[in-house]
Design an enzyme around this catalytic site. Structure first.
Site, PDB file in Angstrom:
ATOM      1  N   SER A 224     -57.142   7.694  72.138  1.00 16.84           N
ATOM      2  CA  SER A 224     -57.931   6.979  71.128  1.00 16.84           C
ATOM      3  C   SER A 224     -58.283   7.822  69.910  1.00 16.84           C
ATOM      4  O   SER A 224     -58.635   7.283  68.868  1.00 16.84           O
ATOM      5  CB  SER A 224     -59.221   6.429  71.750  1.00 16.84           C
ATOM      6  OG  SER A 224     -60.105   7.480  72.082  1.00 16.84           O
TER       7      SER A 224
ATOM      8  N   LYS B 109     -65.587  10.061  69.953  1.00 14.14           N
ATOM      9  CA  LYS B 109     -65.146   9.285  68.785  1.00 14.14           C
ATOM     10  C   LYS B 109     -65.663   9.971  67.526  1.00 14.14           C
ATOM     11  O   LYS B 109     -66.433  10.928  67.583  1.00 14.14           O
ATOM     12  CB  LYS B 109     -65.704   7.856  68.829  1.00 14.14           C
ATOM     13  CG  LYS B 109     -65.434   7.071  70.108  1.00 14.14           C
ATOM     14  CD  LYS B 109     -64.000   6.635  70.242  1.00 14.14           C
ATOM     15  CE  LYS B 109     -63.789   5.832  71.539  1.00 14.14           C
ATOM     16  NZ  LYS B 109     -62.360   5.534  71.777  1.00 14.14           N
TER      17      LYS B 109
END
Length: 389
Positions: free
Chosen positions: A58, A150
């Site tokens: 990701s 993230k």
């Protein structure tokens, strides 16, 4: 030497006396050494820095699957644990078992120690992912929820909007991460050889169709790599495309609605490429209570803002049995996105990250292993001690 002797002279009633020797066996020495090591490692892991690994793509290509990194706890300030009765150096479970590593016989309030900075836009952050469904549908204590990594794209009080994949904060286009990736459809004359895929370091791909005499791949690429593939004589077409449910592969438009989008696709018909505007909650920010604000912030108020008894019903907010017409947030929140924008389960799909869920700042890579490479090239030497930006 099987024993270590300790001897000390003491003065008693004007005379010097020698205390008897205290001898430690090898077993006692090893036990003391192990206890010291565990205590030291636990304190370092809690207060200063902790090691993590990247298991999913990701954040590619900024962070790669197989990267091992250290995460700084002192940047934002470490948190005190809510469950002090826990096996040292574990997270949710005891190693190699499904047994919980903690018990909740004693529960403490959580505090954050002073840090040297605060979460900023574009920081790469490790946090405990909030939703229960991303935590095995279990109600783990906050500091034991599953760790995600993230990039923070919006901080408390920001107004976030995404227009055709470009992030805007407070009306201004944000600088994109240099290695940001998107999903592309690559149409080739024939199957692309493993040699070519390895040359361009393309591992995250799949064949999604064979129309006529061609082969269609879905690949996650940086814009630079996509332009390089276009130049290959056996590649017919390279274009941005995302999987859009029953419609197959297509490019998202403003009219595309993703059913799992945050906060609620019925009220906010958005998608991952066209999103917002959305105001990120800040501590002390007050909002009026109506159907739209509850659709946006209701679940956050109920689940994460430290209220004991919250009910949401027909545009009404009831806290501790009393209906309120406006609400003031008790902590800051952040909006996180993966750099692999079309292959990241992030705030666009499950919401804000509360401040008390922040673990630390991703600091530097200390080891990187390429699981797709042969034995000789397994270690990515060029990534050693790379500062994460």
């Amino acid at each position: 030497m099987p024993y270590v002797s300790f001897q000390k002279d003491v003065k008693y009633r004007g005379k010097l006396h020698t205390l008897p020797e205290v001898k430690k066996s090898i077993t006692q020495e090893w036990a003391d050494a192990i206890i010291f090591a565990v205590v030291a490692a636990t304190l370092i892991r809690w207060l200063i820095m902790e090691a993590y690994t990247i298991p999913t793509p990701s954040m590619e290509n900024s962070l790669l699957v197989g990267d091992f990194l250290f995460v700084s706890k002192f940047h934002y300030g470490t948190r005190t644990t809510t469950t002090p009765l826990q096996v040292p150096l574990t997270h949710q479970k005891i190693w190699f078992t499904d047994l919980p590593s903690y018990v909740e016989w004693i529960k403490l309030p959580q505090y954050r120690l002073p840090g040297i900075t605060h979460v900023k836009r574009n920081d790469v952050v490790v946090f405990n992912v909030p939703p229960r469904e991303l935590n095995e549908y279990k109600d783990y204590p906050v500091d034991l929820k599953t760790n995600y990594i993230k990039r923070c794209v919006a901080i408390p009080g920001d107004t976030l909007r995404i227009i055709d994949r470009q992030v805007y904060i407070n009306g201004k286009a944000e600088e994109n991460p240099p290695l940001m990736q998107y999903s592309y459809l690559v149409v080739a004359n024939n199957d692309i050889s493993e040699r070519i895929l390895k040359k361009y370091k393309i591992y995250d791909y799949e064949i999604v169709g064979r129309p006529g005499d061609g082969v269609v791949y879905q690949m996650f690429l940086t814009e630079e790599l996509a332009q390089e593939l276009k130049k290959l004589n056996f590649v017919r077409e390279v274009k941005i495309a995302t999987h859009n449910g029953s419609e197959g592969f297509s490019t998202r438009t403003e009219k595309t609605v993703e059913p799992n989008i945050f906060p609620d696709s019925k009220t906010f018909p958005w998608n991952g490429d066209f999103f917002g505007p959305l105001v990120i909650p800040a501590k002390g920010m007050t909002i009026p209570i109506n159907e739209k604000t509850l659709a946006t912030y209701g679940s956050t108020i109920k689940l994460y803002d430290h209220n004991d008894d919250v009910k949401l019903d027909s545009g009404k907010l009831v806290i501790d049995g009393k209906e309120v017409t406006e609400y003031t947030f008790k902590q800051n929140y952040y909006f996180m996105m993966g750099d692999n924008r079309h292959n990241s389960l992030d705030s666009r799909y499950w919401g804000f990250v509360p401040e008390d869920h922040i673990v630390g700042k991703a600091f530097f890579i200390w080891l990187s292993i390429d699981r797709n490479a042969d034995f000789i090239h397994k270690i990515r030497w060029s990534r050693f001690f790379r500062i994460i930006e």
